[in-house]
Structures are given as structure tokens and as C-alpha cells.
Design an enzyme around this catalytic site. Structure first.
Site, PDB file in Angstrom:
ATOM      1  N   ILE A 679     119.792  45.031  25.063  1.00 36.57           N
ATOM      2  CA  ILE A 679     119.733  43.585  24.864  1.00 36.57           C
ATOM      3  C   ILE A 679     121.146  43.049  24.735  1.00 36.57           C
ATOM      4  O   ILE A 679     121.986  43.642  24.040  1.00 36.57           O
ATOM      5  CB  ILE A 679     118.939  43.237  23.589  1.00 36.57           C
ATOM      6  CG1 ILE A 679     117.469  43.627  23.751  1.00 36.57           C
ATOM      7  CG2 ILE A 679     119.056  41.752  23.254  1.00 36.57           C
ATOM      8  CD1 ILE A 679     116.646  43.445  22.481  1.00 36.57           C
ATOM      9  N   SER A 729     125.512  42.801  21.731  1.00 42.42           N
ATOM     10  CA  SER A 729     124.539  43.565  22.513  1.00 42.42           C
ATOM     11  C   SER A 729     124.260  44.861  21.786  1.00 42.42           C
ATOM     12  O   SER A 729     125.007  45.273  20.885  1.00 42.42           O
ATOM     13  CB  SER A 729     125.052  43.840  23.930  1.00 42.42           C
ATOM     14  OG  SER A 729     126.043  44.841  23.918  1.00 42.42           O
ATOM     15  N   LYS A 730     123.195  45.527  22.176  1.00 40.61           N
ATOM     16  CA  LYS A 730     122.865  46.822  21.591  1.00 40.61           C
ATOM     17  C   LYS A 730     121.870  47.505  22.515  1.00 40.61           C
ATOM     18  O   LYS A 730     121.013  46.875  23.127  1.00 40.61           O
ATOM     19  CB  LYS A 730     122.257  46.673  20.192  1.00 40.61           C
ATOM     20  CG  LYS A 730     122.005  47.980  19.472  1.00 40.61           C
ATOM     21  CD  LYS A 730     123.289  48.735  19.172  1.00 40.61           C
ATOM     22  CE  LYS A 730     124.123  48.051  18.118  1.00 40.61           C
ATOM     23  NZ  LYS A 730     125.260  48.899  17.668  1.00 40.61           N
ATOM     24  N   GLY A 731     122.008  48.808  22.598  1.00 41.17           N
ATOM     25  CA  GLY A 731     121.042  49.610  23.326  1.00 41.17           C
ATOM     26  C   GLY A 731     120.467  50.671  22.408  1.00 41.17           C
ATOM     27  O   GLY A 731     121.158  51.155  21.498  1.00 41.17           O
ATOM     28  N   ASP A 783     127.509  54.728  19.171  1.00 36.98           N
ATOM     29  CA  ASP A 783     126.743  54.410  17.977  1.00 36.98           C
ATOM     30  C   ASP A 783     126.181  55.733  17.469  1.00 36.98           C
ATOM     31  O   ASP A 783     126.629  56.793  17.878  1.00 36.98           O
ATOM     32  CB  ASP A 783     125.639  53.392  18.297  1.00 36.98           C
ATOM     33  CG  ASP A 783     125.182  52.613  17.066  1.00 36.98           C
ATOM     34  OD1 ASP A 783     124.650  53.242  16.133  1.00 36.98           O
ATOM     35  OD2 ASP A 783     125.356  51.387  17.028  1.00 36.98           O
TER      36      ASP A 783
END
Length: 1185
Positions: A679, A729-731, A783
């Protein structure tokens, strides 16, 4: 050819370090010749079979602890020149490395060179002291050993004699020698003729080749007494005459084959008896399940069935159970054969042999180019010819580094041979699926060999023939391509697809519904009118905490209602509608389709669903599939080669109002071993990729929360990134629940497949129909679970895929690639600790006087640097290894030692704890604390921050899972009288406390600085690292930003890092001061609310500026802002002109907007007027007209 039968049981008596030698007996024509060796009975050789003289064979054997580990056969081409036939080993690869080097240098070698190599390089062989003169005969040592001579046959003629040298008096039993002789007859004959390996076809009558073996089998069957002598002889002869591959007979001894035949004869008799009682017209429809039988042992198993699809599936099911039960450390090699002759009523016998063995090396580096001698199992090396090994190695090397299957097809009469290579693992039920596809395509498999290698690769070597011999060649080639495509699709099917039992759906259709199921699970709009009305009431009455709880409840209930089983039941119940939905997805997205024809909801199909489907859940599932079709803007669904299936979705179509903001972009990635989301809230955005594992049966919980976790992390990142150009954003990558996927290796594989599939969609190509119509740039960071080598791989893979911003695509790279390690320079901690200092400053407290509890220990980035930077009295630390506590304060010198050693807290010296202190590790059970409490280590660690007896001034969570403090447990953060156990909380770990729990804590007087304000140092560092990569040429970047391999740090790099640290600390200080001023004004009660409002105002102004023509078209204004926003060192070294030339325009615009907006709000606050903007602009010297 592989001498697969010289196993331990055949050569246990061999003396370690001795060689096999060639002998050439003299033979007189016309007379029977006896070849007699000391210690053996005479073996008769008919001189008529010799045809002009005996061709010698030289063999060498090495032993390790009496187990045969290495065999070579060298065949004289003439004079003293030897040609290497084959070699194998079962244990230590280094035992024959030197001789193997000779193999690789040349196919021919003199006897003297071979012996010199043996004597010079192999300590275990040195005592033999052989010379080239020893090869024509045994030499002076012949009286010291017992020798067995084995004549080798080829086409019924003796072509060689293998002389085996044994320690005196230790010859094996004659039946073992006969076993060796019969097997070597096959092996050596193929070496001499240069023919394909026996596993490539049947060229001789098994009854003739294995005559001695067959005789022994009959003797065993008769001795067992289960069958008459006549029956035993007839059935055994018939079995050997079926045309089963010689490999079966070579791999099994007479005792084993007799056991197989016992089951075989019994099953055959039962089946034939049943058929005899049936009407002849119904025999073809007979249930032949009784003919499915097997023999299972610890190290090997054999499965038999008739050539019938139902029987075959039953056999494969049993076969899979056996393979799945293989103990750790072993692997299974599979061989499947179909008899050339029918067994019963026109049906052939299908036989599958499974052999368990060990890899030669278990510590294989998967990044190394495959070496067949390092990655293969002992079973593989015993059962493949030299040419076969080299063919496998070539294909495996071609597949090396690929993330999707490779297929290689070669013609071979009477059909084709297809080698399928799966880079990581075979598809679930791969053999079963393969036979189903073959049946659909009109192909049949005569032989199949399945192998697993130590580097994770799996191969299917399939020998294909046509069911209909008249099939046109053009159709044959189409079907071979279709077979490759279908097997590649099977390799990426998610779990939901395999559970979909609808025969009419092929692999691609199942892939679609597996992906649609994931979309439906997370995004199906199913809230009733009552739910919507209740939520609206709570929103209007500003009951934010209740709204959050209602939303979570609604999402949980809706997911429970549409799990995989429920979704698949709908598809199976309404197959016609489901197929129409699938075709609705396919039609506009097939490669070559017009992207200008925008996708809209298929109203006609929607009406049909409403008309034909009564159950509301069935109805909404099918409608949600249509919504999915409409929401897909780009997909790699039609890629011929893909590692996973990815979809670029339009989130505005399905993200509901219960989320605070609709993301700019949403990707959904569906793999065979994982599922993922990505996202981003702005076109230019940055955030890490988080790996989610599910130990201790936590998968269901992780699955339920995955999208919410991704969204919340990205949204927090969006709020956090307010003063850098990238939005949030982050996945996330959620690994499948099976234990085999909870490993570092499986996580690395999933990360690579996830990244590769995203590039499939982002990079323009002719296999993707693009309904978005604009370029997208993705940036990734490390991360949880994705730091280290994988981010380096992602950058290099981006370069390989042609992504022009590959240097900047990932952060977290090593400093040798221009990365700025957050942990080494304390980048994330610097912003967190500024909030600590700000709170203490506002409360007139000295840091040295406050007590602190911290989660996240000395082995982590944030935790380790908080230990180093802080000056407080830390009373408790919690990390992955357990809990460390001392009310007197933990020894800071010892904590620093742990940080330097990157050790967890279980390395703390317990002698440095006071009497009331303790160290509890997670593996401990019934541990007694100084206060008398009895605890279990894991639960104690997980909920330590909630214990009522733990108090401190300051709580700094630097690690831990999201929602560790939530509305259901937040009361445990308070004493019984409502007094908070911690006065100040600095939320360093993202999402550690839920929004509603934060409100509760602040209502009870806690000063709480939330994650979006605290934890932004790392993203600032990453942003400036990326800026340098974008602004510099490749040569500049290598010279100025890349630490050299010898550790030399460029002066620019060190100065740039220092400037980055100052920028992080200044931005953190400015934000705290702005938040505290708003708190002092008194209009807003909650610091968490102030933080959110501050971020939202900055982002709003930033968005407005970037969208305005004033900023877009005013290059002079942009340069004025850039002069202040860009690091001074970068401007000095690279120059403004080069920066503007190299950095993408959208990125430069984002730099200007974020810098202006953040510094404006930090200075003028939340209630600033429009006039303040004019005043602020004066700080940029002069505005261009």
C-alpha cells in the site's frame, strides 16, 4: 554409467585404501577357458564370447568407515589410455575431489596419471603404493589379497572382467557377487556402446540380463511356501517379461523383489478372480482398486497399480504420504515406469520406486552455481549415467537464479522428453496434477524421474508419448507448450485454488478464483443497514473508541463468513455463473487488448447473479468477484513466466469509509507459499516490507489482521513521513502456515517472488494490459524479517529487470552499495530519543534520575541504540530471549557490552544483578521470581509490560508486535486506583498501542508520544540515502557514497552521514515543540490527536502545493526551496543543476512540497492563517514573478 550396486552390503569387506586392478587372462580359441583368481571359485568364460580378446576394466573404490563412498570405472580405449566411465559417492565430496579434477580436464587419461593422482592426493590410499605397472596384473602384492573376478556382458557377450581386490579371506557371499555382476552388465555395456542410460529405455530382455536374480527370487518365493513352485516360476517369469525398466531390477535385491511379488501375485489373483465373475462387456468399467498395492520400507518403497486414472491417483496419494513422512536429513528420489507389455486386459503395469538417501552436502549455498556433485543425493548419483548427470547439471545451471519454473524439451523416439525445473519446490500434489494435465492434453508418460536437490530445486524428467499417434505435429507442439504453461501455473497456485474441487476448471481458472478468494476475504462489502446506521450514530456522537471497536468486530465477522471453504462452496455450486465471472475478468486483459476501453462493473452479469442466486452470502461472493474484476488496473496474470501473481488495484472502489484515508495505490500479491499486500498513500512513497511468520498456531490471527496491519503501518508511515518527500507505504508478506515456511530460507524465497511479481506489473511489457496509463515508481525498505541480503538482492534484481532507479529502489543496503545502516548510526533512535528529551525537558526532569522499562533489546536496531544514547536508570529490558530486571538499575556497562556483541539479554552476566533482580529466558518453566511468583518464560516475556508489579517513570517500547497494548488489556497498564504504572510513554515501536488504548492512557494522565511522531528518524535517513543515489551519476555514487571493500570510508560519506543525523534530530525537535505548544494552548486534550492533526495538516498543504500550477510551473520558486531543503554537502558536491537534471521531476516537487509544508506548520501551528503563508515565504528570499 553409474555403478549403482557397489553399495555397502556388497563391498563391506573391501580394505580401505586399496584399488581394483585390471587383469587380462590368456585365452586359447576353441577351448573352454577358466579365469581363476586366488580365493575364488572358478568362473567359466566361453572364449567364443570374447571376439578377439578381452577388453579390460579398471575400477577404484574408496571406503569411509567400511561404507563404499566412491567408485570409478575407467575403460581402456586402447594401449594404456583410459576413458572415464562414471563416478559416485555417498558421503564426503572432498574424498575424491582431486581425481574428479582430472575428469573435468579430459575424458581420457593414462593409467599412470590415475595411479599417481591416487597415491599423491589421497592419504587413505597412499599405503597401496601402486604404480602403472600394476594395471596389467596384480603384481607383487597378489598373494596378500583375495580377488573376485566378475565377467561383464554386453549383448550376450563377455566384453570385460572386473577384478575386485579384497582383504585376504573376506570375500562377500557369492550371491552378492552375482548381484554386482548382473548390474554391471547393464552399466558397462552402456558405457562401451555410448548408448543412453538404462533409465532412458529398455534395450535388453530382463529375463536374460537378470537370470541369476530371477532364479533367486523364485527360490525365495518357493521357500516362503505361499505359492506352488509352478506358480512362483510362471508369475516371476511373467513379471520379468513385462518390459519394466532394468533400473527396477538393478535397484532391488532378490529378497526385496520377492516381497514385492508376494503382494503383486496376490493382488493380481484377486483382480483376475473378480473379473472372471463379471460380464465380459463390463470388464472395462471394472473397479481395479485391488490392483493398487505397495511395499514400504524405511529407506525405500515400491508402489504398483494398473494403468487406470483412478488407480494411478490412488497410488500417487499413497506415494505422497510416504514421501511426506521422510525424516529430516533425508530426501526422496522417485522413478515411475510403465511396462511395455500389458498386464491385465490391455492395461499396463505402472510401478513407482522411491529411494530415500542423504545429500552429499547439507550446507549448500543456494547462490552458488549448481554443481551436481555438491547438490545431488547419493541415490541420484548412483542411478544416473555420467551423461545424465551432466545433462541435469546443465539444466539446473540454466535454471539457477530463476524465480519461476524452467522447462526444456528434447525429441526422443517415440516422443519427447521434458525436463521441468522448479526453483524452490514442486507444486502441491505436483505428480497428481501433472498426470491430470497429461490426460487432458492427450499425452502419456512412459517414464518419470523426480529429484530434489540440496539447493531446493526440484526436477521432473518426463518421457512423453502420444495417446493418439495420428495427432498432427503442429498440435503436438501446441500441447507441449500448453503442458509447460499449465505446470508453471500450478507452481504459483495459492492454497485456496487447490481446495477448489471443480474438474471443469483448469489451472489458470483455479488461479483466478484463488486470487479472487483473497480479495473477497478482505474486501467483501457485507455490512447490513443496521450496522451502517449504528456506525453513523457513533461517528456523529464522536465516540471514536467505539467506532474503532465496531469496525474491528465487523471485519472479523465478515472474514469468518467468507473463509476459503465457504468461498469455494459458492464457486462449486454455481459453476456456470462462476465461469461467466472468470470470462469477464479475462476478456479485457488478454495481451493485446485495448487499454483505452475502461473496465466497468458488468451490470448484466450482476443482474443475473441477483436473479439466479438466492443465498445472500453466495450472492455477495459472486458480486465481489465482479468487483475484483473491475478493480484490477494491471496484472501479470497472463505472464508466461511468473514467480507469483500480482494485481495493481484501484482502492477507491472498495476501501470503505471506516478507513481514515483511501490509499493512492494498492497491490495484492498471491503466491504458492505466501500472500502479500503493498500500500502507498502517495505516488512517491517509501516504506519497509515486513515478513510475517506464524509460529505457535498464530496463522489465523495473522491472516485476519494482515490487511489492517499493512494499512495501519502504511498510514502511520504517511503521518510519519510528513517532512520528507516520500509519502507513506508498507508491504507485508504472510508466509503459509506450514512449518516448512517458517524458516529464513522460505522467507527469502517469498520476498524475492513478491518483489519480482511487483516488477512484472510496474515495468511496461506486452503481457500486461495497462488500465492505469501512467508510470509508477516503487521504493522499498527493510522491516521485520527483510533486512540484510534480500534488500541487496532486490536492488540488483531491479537493475537486472531494467528499473532505471535501481540504485534507489531499496534502502537498508550495505555501505559498500551506498547504504546508510540505521543501526550503526542510530538513525531511528535519534528521533525517538528526541521525544524522550522533549518530554523530560517539559517536566523539568533530568534524564539520569528517571527509571525506564524498555522492550527491544541489545541485539536490535532501535533497542541497542536506545541503550547507547540514553542516560536513564533502566530497570527492565524485554527482548526475544526473555526478560531482564533489576529495581536497582541494570548495569549499563554490561548492557553496552551486549550491544557491542549484538547479543540478546540472555547473555547478561547474572552476577551483576541485585538480590531482587532476575533474568528469565523464554524456555524456562515454573521459574520462581525473587518475590515468590512462579512463571513460565514465554508467557512472562509476552505480557511483561502488563504486569502490575512493574513501575517506572518512562516506558519506551522499541520492539514488539502491533497492538501489544489494546482496549482489552490497557487496564493492566494502570494500578487498581487508576494510577498509570508509567508516567511517560514514548512509542518507538510502530503500532505498539492501539488508538483507543492511547486515549485511555492519556485520560489517566500519561504523557504519550505516538509512533508517527517518534519513529521517523529511519525513514528520514533512508530518504536522504535515496536522494544521494538519484542525484549522483553511477561513478560519483561509487566514489563518494560506497564504502570500499577494504573498509575505507570516503570522506564525503562520513560527512554526509553526520549531516543526516543533524537533520533527523532537528526535525524531531521541531515536531515535539510544535506538539507541546498545541497542548499548552489547551484546545486539544490528547497528544496523540495533536500528532495526527499536525501530520494531516502538513500533508494537506504538501498535496495542495504539489497540485498547484504555482509550484509546478515556477522553477525559480522550486530552486529557492531546494536550496534550503537539500543537504548542503550534496549541493556543494553535485550542484543544483545536476540534481535538477537527474532527479525525477515528481520527486523534486515532493521535496519542495514536504519541506515547505512541514516547516510552515512547525513554526505557525495548527491554527495559522493564510497571511502566515505570505510571511513564511519571505524566508525564501525573493519569490519569482
Amino acid at each position: 554409467m553409474l555403478l549403482r550396486v557397489l553399495r555397502a552390503q556388497s563391498v563391506r569387506a573391501l580394505k580401505a585404501g586399496k584399488c581394483l586392478a585390471e587383469t587380462k587372462p590368456s585365452v586359447r580359441a576353441g577351448a573352454n577357458a577358466q579365469v581363476r583368481f586366488k580365493g575364488t571359485d572358478a568362473l567359466n568364460v566361453d572364449p567364443a564370447q570374447l571376439e578377439g580378446g578381452l577388453r579390460g576394466v579398471v575400477g577404484t573404490i574408496a571406503l569411509v568407515e567400511k561404507e563404499a563412498v566412491y567408485v570409478e570405472v575407467w575403460i581402456p580405449d586402447g594401449d594404456a589410455t583410459l576413458r572415464c566411465g562414471d563416478a559416485w559417492q555417498t558421503n564426503n565430496a572432498s574424498d575424491f575431489a582431486d581425481v574428479r579434477k582430472i575428469h573435468e580436464q579430459t575424458r581420457t587419461i593414462t593409467a599412470g596419471i590415475l595411479v599417481d593422482a591416487v597415491n599423491s592426493h589421497h592419504a587413505m590410499w597412499k599405503e597401496s603404493n601402486l604404480s602403472a605397472n600394476d594395471f596389467p596384473g596384480i603384481g607383487k602384492k597378489k598373494n596378500d589379497y583375495s580377488i573376485a573376478a566378475l565377467p561383464i556382458l554386453a549383448d550376450g557377450k563377455t566384453v570385460a572382467v572386473l577384478a575386485l581386490l579384497y582383504e585376504k579371506g573376506t570375500l562377500p557371499p557369492k550371491q552378492q557377487l552375482e548381484r554386482i555382476r548382473s548390474d554391471l552388465t547393464i552399466a558397462v555395456s552402456h558405457i562401451l556402446t555410448g548408448a543412453e542410460a538404462p533409465n532412458d529405455g529398455v534395450s535388453q530382455d530382463n529375463e536374460e540380463i537378470f537370470d541369476a536374480q530371477r532364479t533367486k527370487v523364485v527360490e525365495i518365493l518357493i521357500a516362503d511356501g505361499l505359492f506352488s513352485e509352478k506358480s512362483a516360476r510362471e508369475e516371476t517369469s511373467a513379471f520379468y517379461s513385462l518390459g519394466i525398466s532394468p533400473l527396477y531390477f538393478a535397484q532391488h535385491n532378490p529378497v526385496q523383489i520377492a516381497k514385492h511379488l508376494t503382494s503383486y501375485i496376490g493382488a493380481k489373483t484377486a483382480a483376475m478372480t473378480a473379473l472372471a465373475d463379471m460380464d465380459p462387456t463390463s470388464i472395462e468399467a471394472a473397479d481395479l482398486s485391488d490392483m493398487t498395492f505397495h511395499f514400504i520400507g524405511k529407506k525405500e518403497a515400491v508402489f504398483f497399480c494398473l494403468d487406470d486414472s483412478q488407480e494411478l491417483e490412488s497410488m500417487i496419494s499413497r506415494l505422497n504420504q510416504y514421501v511426506d513422512s521422510t525424516e529430516e536429513g533425508l530426501t526422496s528420489s522417485l522413478m515411475i515406469f510403465k511396462s511395455r507389455k500389458p498386464l491385465l486386459h490391455g492395461r499396463a503395469l505402472i510401478l513407482c520406486s522411491v529411494t530415500r538417501s542423504r545429500f552429499l552436502k547439507n550446507d549448500v549455498n543456494r547462490d552458488d552455481v549448481p554443481d551436481i556433485w555438491s547438490i545431488a543425493s547419493a541415490s541420484f548419483l548412483r542411478s544416473k549415467s555420467r551423461a545424465g548427470k551432466m545433462r541435469y547439471e546443465k539444466v539446473l545451471q540454466e535454471a539457477h537464479g530463476r524465480l519461476h519454473p524452467l522447462s526444456v524439451v528434447r525429441p526422443r523416439a517415440p516422443g519427447h522428453v521434458m525436463m521441468l525445473v522448479f526453483p524452490n519446490e514442486a507444486p502441491r500434489d505436483g505428480l497428481l496434477q501433472l498426470f491430470r494435465v497429461l490426460n487432458y492434453l492427450g499425452l502419456k508418460c512412459s517414464q518419470l524421474f523426480a529429484e530434489t536437490f540440496a539447493n531446493g530445486m526440484v526436477t521432473y524428467n518426463v518421457y512423453l508419448e502420444l495417446v493418439d499417434k495420428s495427432m498432427p505435429e503442429e498440435k503436438v507442439q501446441r500441447n507441449l507448450i500448453s503442458l509447460t504453461r499449465r505446470m508453471s501455473t500450478l507452481a504459483v497456485l495459492p492454497r485456496a485454488s487447490y481446495d477448489l474441487e471443480t474438474p471443469a476448471l483448469g489451472p489458470r481458472a483455479k488461479l483466478y478464483f484463488g486470487c479472487a478468494q483473497m480479495f473477497t476475504y478482505y474486501f467483501m462489502p457485507n455490512h447490513s443497514e443496521d450496522f451502517v446506521a449504528l456506525r453513523q450514530f457513533l461517528v456523529e456522537t464522536k465516540q471514536d473508541v467505539s467506532v474503532d471497536r465496531l469496525d474491528r468486530l465487523g471485519r472479523t465477522m465478515h472474514k469468518n463468513a467468507v473463509n476459503i471453504e465457504r468461498f469455494n462452496r459458492t464457486i462449486e455450486s454455481f459453476q456456470s455463473l462462476a465461469w461467466a465471472v472468470y470470462e469477464d475478468f479475462l476478456a479485457p486483459r488478454k495481451p493485446g487488448s485495448d487499454p483505452s476501453v475502461k473496465c466497468v462493473i458488468n451490470e448484466a452479469l450482476m443482474s443475473r447473479i441477483k436473479k439466479e442466486v438466492v443465498d445472500p452470502v453466495d450472492q455477495v461472493i459472486l458480486q465481489c468477484c465482479l468487483l475484483f474484476n473491475t478493480a484490477v488496473l494491471k496484472t501479470n496474470f497472463f505472464h508466461r513466466e511468473k514467480a507469483a501473481t500480482s494485481f495493481r488495484l484501484k482502492p477507491s472502489l472498495f476501501i470503505s469509509s471506516e478507513y481514515p484515508e483511501v490509499p493512492h495505490a494498492l497491490f495484492m500479491v498471491v503466491g504458492s507459499s505466501f500472500q502479500g499486500f503493498h500500500i502507498r498513500f502517495r505516488d512517491i512513497a517509501r516504506g519497509g516490507i515486513r515478513m510475517i511468520k506464524s509460529p505457535n498456531k498464530s496463522y489465523h490471527k495473522n491472516q485476519q489482521s494482515q490487511f489492517e496491519e499493512t494499512y495501519n503501518l502504511a498510514y502511520t508511515q504517511q503521518l510519519k513521513n510528513k517532512d520528507i518527500p516520500e509519502g507513506g507505504s508498507k508491504g507485508t508478506i504472510l508466509l503459509n502456515s506450514d512449518a516448512k515456511y517458517q524458516t529464513a530460507r522460505a522467507a527469502d524465497d517469498a520476498f524475492k517472488m513478491y518483489i519480482d511479481s511487483l516488477f512484472d506489473v510496474v515495468l511496461a511489457n506486452d503481457q500486461v494490459v495497462d488500465f492505469l496509463g501512467s508510470e509508477e515508481i516503487l521504493f522499498f525498505g527493510p522491516d521485520e524479517g527483510t533486512a540484510g541480503d534480500v534488500v541487496v538482492w532486490a536492488a540488483l534484481h531491479a537493475k537486472k529487470r531494467g528499473f532505471k532507479y535501481w540504485k534507489a529502489v531499496t534502502t537498508g543496503k550495505p555501505n559498500t552499495m551506498g547504504g546508510i545502516p540505521h543501526d550503526r548510526y542510530g538513525m531511528t533512535t535519534r528521533s525517538v530519543h528526541q521525544q524522550v528529551l522533549g518530554v523530560l525537558r517539559s517536566q523539568n526532569r533530568k534524564e539520569e534520575e528517571v527509571t525506564k522499562v524498555q522492550t527491544g533489546g541489545p541485539d536490535g536496531d532501535l533497542g541497542s541504540n536506545e541503550i547507547l544514547i540514553s542516560k536513564d536508570k533502566t530497570v527492565a529490558l524485554v527482548d526475544g530471549s526473555g526478560v531482564l530486571y533489576d529495581p536497582e538499575g541494570l548495569n549499563r556497562k554490561e548492557l553496552t557490552r551486549l550491544v557491542k556483541a549484538r547479543s540478546t539479554i540472555n547473555g547478561f552476566n547474572p552476577k551483576l544483578l541485585s538480590k531482587k533482580g532476575y533474568l528469565v529466558e523464554i524456555g524456562e518453566k515454573d521459574r520462581k521470581l525473587p518475590n515468590g511468583d512462579i512463571v513460565d518464560g514465554l508467557a512472562f516475556r509476552n505480557e511483561y509490560h502488563l504486569r502490575g508489579d512493574i513501575h517506572a517513570d518512562l516506558f519506551v517500547p522499541c520492539g514488539g508486535r502491533p497492538e501489544s497494548v489494546n482496549i482489552n488489556n490497557v487496564h493492566k497498564m494502570l494500578d487498581k486506583d487508576g494510577t498509570p504504572r508509567f508516567k511517560y510513554i514514548i512509542e518507538g515501536a510502530n503500532l505498539f498501542i492501539t488508538r483507543d488504548a492511547r486515549r485511555v492512557l492519556e485520560d489517566h494522565g500519561v504523557i504519550l508520544m505516538k509512533d508517527a511522531t517518534c519513529n521517523k528518524g529511519g525513514v528520514t535517513s533512508s530518504s536522504l540515502e535515496v536522494l544521494a543515489a538519484l542525484a549522483m551519476s553511477d561513478d560519483q555514487h561509487n566514489q563518494l557514497m560506497c564504502v570500499k571493500e577494504d573498509g575505507a570510508v570516503p570522506a564525503f560519506y562520513q560527512e554526509y552521514v553526520t549531516e543526516v543525523q543533524k537533520i533527523i534530530e532537528e526535525n524531531a525537535r521541531l515536531e515535539f515543540e510544535a506538539c507541546w505548544r498545541e497542548r499548552e494552548i489547551g484546545k486539544l486534550k490528547y497528544m496523540t490527536e495533536i500528532s495526527d492533526l499536525l501530520s494531516k495538516k502538513i500533508n494537506s498543504i504538501n498535496d495542495t502545493l504539489q497540485q498547484s500550477n504555482f509550484m509546478r510551473e515556477n522553477d525559480h520558486m522550486k530552486r529557492l526551496i531546494l536550496e534550503k531543503a537539500l543537504p548542503n554537502l550534496l549541493l556543494k558536491e553535485v550542484t543544483m543543476d545536476k540534481i535538477v537534471e537527474r532527479v525525477p521531476d515528481a520527486y523534486l516537487l515532493a521535496i519542495c512540497g514536504s519541506y515547505f509544508a512541514a516547516h510552515y506548520v512547525y513554526k505557525f501551528g495548527l491554527d495559522s492563517s493564510e497571511a502566515c503563508i505570505i510571511d513564511f515565504m519571505q524566508e525564501f528570499v525573493k519569490i519569482a514573478p
